[in-house]
Motif scaffolding. Sequence first.
Motif, PDB file in Angstrom:
ATOM      1  N   LEU A  94      -0.819   5.458  -3.700  1.00 51.31           N
ATOM      2  CA  LEU A  94      -2.000   5.218  -4.529  1.00 51.31           C
ATOM      3  C   LEU A  94      -2.136   6.213  -5.664  1.00 51.31           C
ATOM      4  CD1 LEU A  94      -4.454   4.100  -1.689  1.00 51.31           C
ATOM      5  CD2 LEU A  94      -2.821   2.770  -3.042  1.00 51.31           C
ATOM      6  N   THR A 138       6.284   7.396  10.557  1.00 51.23           N
ATOM      7  CA  THR A 138       5.479   6.194  10.356  1.00 51.23           C
ATOM      8  C   THR A 138       5.833   5.047  11.289  1.00 51.23           C
ATOM      9  OG1 THR A 138       7.011   5.485   8.629  1.00 51.23           O
ATOM     10  CG2 THR A 138       5.027   6.651   7.911  1.00 51.23           C
ATOM     11  N   PRO A 179       2.464   4.052  14.010  1.00 53.18           N
ATOM     12  CA  PRO A 179       1.145   4.489  13.551  1.00 53.18           C
ATOM     13  C   PRO A 179       0.085   4.251  14.630  1.00 53.18           C
ATOM     14  CG  PRO A 179       1.796   2.449  12.478  1.00 53.18           C
ATOM     15  CD  PRO A 179       2.945   2.877  13.309  1.00 53.18           C
ATOM     16  N   PHE A 195      -6.656   2.892  14.371  1.00 52.26           N
ATOM     17  CA  PHE A 195      -7.240   2.645  13.057  1.00 52.26           C
ATOM     18  C   PHE A 195      -7.032   1.218  12.563  1.00 52.26           C
ATOM     19  CE2 PHE A 195      -6.211   7.190  13.184  1.00 52.26           C
ATOM     20  CZ  PHE A 195      -7.502   7.693  13.067  1.00 52.26           C
ATOM     21  N   ILE A 211      -8.433  -0.702   9.097  1.00 52.77           N
ATOM     22  CA  ILE A 211      -7.536  -1.180   8.056  1.00 52.77           C
ATOM     23  C   ILE A 211      -7.664  -2.689   7.878  1.00 52.77           C
ATOM     24  CG2 ILE A 211      -5.110  -1.466   7.445  1.00 52.77           C
ATOM     25  CD1 ILE A 211      -4.605   1.293   8.686  1.00 52.77           C
ATOM     26  N   ILE A 245     -10.637  -3.727   5.887  1.00 49.84           N
ATOM     27  CA  ILE A 245     -10.556  -3.439   4.459  1.00 49.84           C
ATOM     28  C   ILE A 245      -9.947  -4.613   3.696  1.00 49.84           C
ATOM     29  CG2 ILE A 245      -9.330  -2.043   2.753  1.00 49.84           C
ATOM     30  CD1 ILE A 245      -9.765   0.359   4.568  1.00 49.84           C
ATOM     31  N   VAL A 286      -9.909  -2.609  -2.543  1.00 52.43           N
ATOM     32  CA  VAL A 286      -9.101  -2.291  -1.362  1.00 52.43           C
ATOM     33  C   VAL A 286      -8.550  -0.876  -1.487  1.00 52.43           C
ATOM     34  CG1 VAL A 286      -6.943  -2.806  -0.163  1.00 52.43           C
ATOM     35  CG2 VAL A 286      -8.451  -4.668  -0.869  1.00 52.43           C
ATOM     36  N   GLU A 287      -8.024  -0.578  -2.666  1.00 46.80           N
ATOM     37  CA  GLU A 287      -7.452   0.745  -2.903  1.00 46.80           C
ATOM     38  C   GLU A 287      -8.508   1.832  -2.710  1.00 46.80           C
ATOM     39  OE1 GLU A 287      -4.661   0.760  -6.135  1.00 46.80           O
ATOM     40  OE2 GLU A 287      -5.199   2.807  -6.678  1.00 46.80           O
ATOM     41  N   GLU A 298     -11.148   1.720  -0.832  1.00 47.12           N
ATOM     42  CA  GLU A 298     -11.514   1.859   0.573  1.00 47.12           C
ATOM     43  C   GLU A 298     -10.422   2.536   1.385  1.00 47.12           C
ATOM     44  OE1 GLU A 298     -13.647  -1.270   2.621  1.00 47.12           O
ATOM     45  OE2 GLU A 298     -13.843  -2.343   0.712  1.00 47.12           O
ATOM     46  N   LEU A 299      -9.168   2.313   1.008  1.00 48.21           N
ATOM     47  CA  LEU A 299      -8.070   2.978   1.716  1.00 48.21           C
ATOM     48  C   LEU A 299      -8.163   4.489   1.508  1.00 48.21           C
ATOM     49  CD1 LEU A 299      -5.033   0.611   1.049  1.00 48.21           C
ATOM     50  CD2 LEU A 299      -6.229   1.004   3.208  1.00 48.21           C
ATOM     51  N   ARG A 300      -8.431   4.900   0.286  1.00 50.10           N
ATOM     52  CA  ARG A 300      -8.542   6.336   0.012  1.00 50.10           C
ATOM     53  C   ARG A 300      -9.748   6.928   0.729  1.00 50.10           C
ATOM     54  NH1 ARG A 300      -8.057   7.738  -6.109  1.00 50.10           N
ATOM     55  NH2 ARG A 300      -8.116   9.791  -5.145  1.00 50.10           N
ATOM     56  N   LEU A 308     -10.959   5.867   3.532  1.00 53.79           N
ATOM     57  CA  LEU A 308     -10.601   5.963   4.949  1.00 53.79           C
ATOM     58  C   LEU A 308      -9.821   7.241   5.232  1.00 53.79           C
ATOM     59  CD1 LEU A 308     -10.313   4.789   7.818  1.00 53.79           C
ATOM     60  CD2 LEU A 308      -8.302   3.541   7.023  1.00 53.79           C
ATOM     61  N   GLN A 313     -10.982  10.052   7.721  1.00 52.98           N
ATOM     62  CA  GLN A 313     -10.204  10.118   8.963  1.00 52.98           C
ATOM     63  C   GLN A 313      -8.760  10.438   8.620  1.00 52.98           C
ATOM     64  OE1 GLN A 313     -11.365   7.969  12.123  1.00 52.98           O
ATOM     65  NE2 GLN A 313     -12.876   6.651  11.136  1.00 52.98           N
ATOM     66  N   GLU A 340      -6.314  11.390  10.138  1.00 57.58           N
ATOM     67  CA  GLU A 340      -5.250  10.953  11.053  1.00 57.58           C
ATOM     68  C   GLU A 340      -4.773   9.546  10.715  1.00 57.58           C
ATOM     69  OE1 GLU A 340      -8.498  10.744  12.729  1.00 57.58           O
ATOM     70  OE2 GLU A 340      -8.731  12.802  12.006  1.00 57.58           O
ATOM     71  N   ALA A 341      -5.519   8.848   9.886  1.00 54.76           N
ATOM     72  CA  ALA A 341      -5.105   7.496   9.511  1.00 54.76           C
ATOM     73  C   ALA A 341      -4.070   7.514   8.400  1.00 54.76           C
ATOM     74  CB  ALA A 341      -6.316   6.673   9.073  1.00 54.76           C
ATOM     75  N   ARG A 342      -3.736   8.728   7.911  1.00 53.26           N
ATOM     76  CA  ARG A 342      -2.860   8.833   6.750  1.00 53.26           C
ATOM     77  C   ARG A 342      -1.514   8.146   6.957  1.00 53.26           C
ATOM     78  NH1 ARG A 342       0.728  12.300   3.657  1.00 53.26           N
ATOM     79  NH2 ARG A 342       1.415  13.406   5.501  1.00 53.26           N
ATOM     80  N   ALA A 343      -0.887   8.380   8.108  1.00 54.38           N
ATOM     81  CA  ALA A 343       0.440   7.810   8.347  1.00 54.38           C
ATOM     82  C   ALA A 343       0.398   6.282   8.288  1.00 54.38           C
ATOM     83  CB  ALA A 343       0.989   8.274   9.692  1.00 54.38           C
ATOM     84  N   GLY A 344      -0.628   5.713   8.906  1.00 52.84           N
ATOM     85  CA  GLY A 344      -0.740   4.259   8.899  1.00 52.84           C
ATOM     86  C   GLY A 344      -0.914   3.699   7.505  1.00 52.84           C
ATOM     87  N   VAL A 345      -1.764   4.339   6.720  1.00 49.11           N
ATOM     88  CA  VAL A 345      -1.991   3.872   5.351  1.00 49.11           C
ATOM     89  C   VAL A 345      -0.741   4.051   4.508  1.00 49.11           C
ATOM     90  CG1 VAL A 345      -3.310   4.253   3.227  1.00 49.11           C
ATOM     91  CG2 VAL A 345      -4.470   4.281   5.442  1.00 49.11           C
ATOM     92  N   LEU A 346      -0.054   5.169   4.737  1.00 47.47           N
ATOM     93  CA  LEU A 346       1.170   5.423   3.969  1.00 47.47           C
ATOM     94  C   LEU A 346       2.230   4.368   4.268  1.00 47.47           C
ATOM     95  CD1 LEU A 346       2.365   7.402   1.931  1.00 47.47           C
ATOM     96  CD2 LEU A 346       3.322   8.688   3.852  1.00 47.47           C
ATOM     97  N   LEU A 391       1.688   1.363   5.005  1.00 46.00           N
ATOM     98  CA  LEU A 391       1.268   0.163   4.280  1.00 46.00           C
ATOM     99  C   LEU A 391       1.629   0.230   2.805  1.00 46.00           C
ATOM    100  CD1 LEU A 391      -2.311  -0.895   5.417  1.00 46.00           C
ATOM    101  CD2 LEU A 391      -0.264  -2.299   5.336  1.00 46.00           C
TER     102      LEU A 391
END
Lengths: 143, 143
Positions: free
Chosen positions: A112, A127, A130, A134, A138, A141, B54-55, B57-59, B61, B65, B67-73, B75
């Motif tokens: 992002l 990764t 995950p 969460f 996700i 969203i 969406v972008e 809300e991801l940021r 999140l 939280q 710890e959600a970084r890995a999951g979002v990354l 994605l």
Amino acid sequence: MSGYLGSFVHQVDAKGRVALPASFRRGSESESFILIQVHEDALSLFPHSSWRPVEEELRELIRKQPEARAGVLALTASALEVSTDKQGRILIPDRMRELVGLRREALFVGALNKIEIWDPKRFRDSTEAPDPKFDPFIESIFA
Amino acid sequence: MSGYLGSFVHQVDAKGRVALPASFRRGSESESFILIQVHEDALSLFPHSSWRPVEEELRELIRKQPEARAGVLALTASALEVSTDKQGRILIPDRMRELVGLRREALFVGALNKIEIWDPKRFRDSTEAPDPKFDPFIESIFA
DNA sequence: GGCTCGGTGGGGAAAAGTGGGGGAAAGTGG
DNA sequence: CCACTTTCCCCCACTTTTCCCCACCGAGCC
């Protein structure tokens, strides 16, 4: 234009140069980024537009919590401004590559507001599983 | 203009190109979308207007939280910005097609704020027996 | 029938990624 | 201030991938 997305593996040549993925180049030629190690396992690459607010918040943090100064200083000390050469490559110093285990291959990941640079294997390990805790957040969203 | 509706089957050619249904093209020519795998069985295609929130809300999140970084990354790493060529087609990378079992045929499904891309057979299997538990809720929406 | 529009296919020019040689600039020591 | 070393970066060359452009086909409308 929206944020950085996608992942691309590029070779690190003998001189430590790596091509920045074409889709991460915004302007025409020779732009510059802030290269910094924010997380344990990866390097981060901020375009100036994303870096500016970060810089503001770092100064704000020091103003409000002076004890954070040493930590912030350690970060800024190891950060670095890098520019693309005419071929669209950036130079990653050896020292920085060692910090995150980068060898011949560098994985550029769109995150992002910034770009992360990982060793491909480390990225897979980090990764592949995950935390499903969460998933509901996700999912909602994107709904 | 209201949300995306309808379903259309198009051929995936040898180069991985698929024509975007004409009724999903909004502007005149060469628009771009975010292609991402949000759900198990299908790819999603967001126009920029739907993607921006969406972008954000991801940021948000990640900030709340970490710890959600890995999951979002994971994605964002597998997401991608795609543009239509002059013929109105988009390119779906091989890797992405394999993830959702897309072969020669792609089913474009209008899903209000986004477009979903399915393998036709999978779509039939997934939607042939929807849970009747929710029928009353759905019915009441239309009342 | 002739037209337009939407969908499909393929050839070729342009761009992206990779590698190496050499000159300019910066850092170091006399 | 001058020589020497090292680092950087510009240029050229090559390969692969991308995507632009043209052509065709069929369906529907005038």
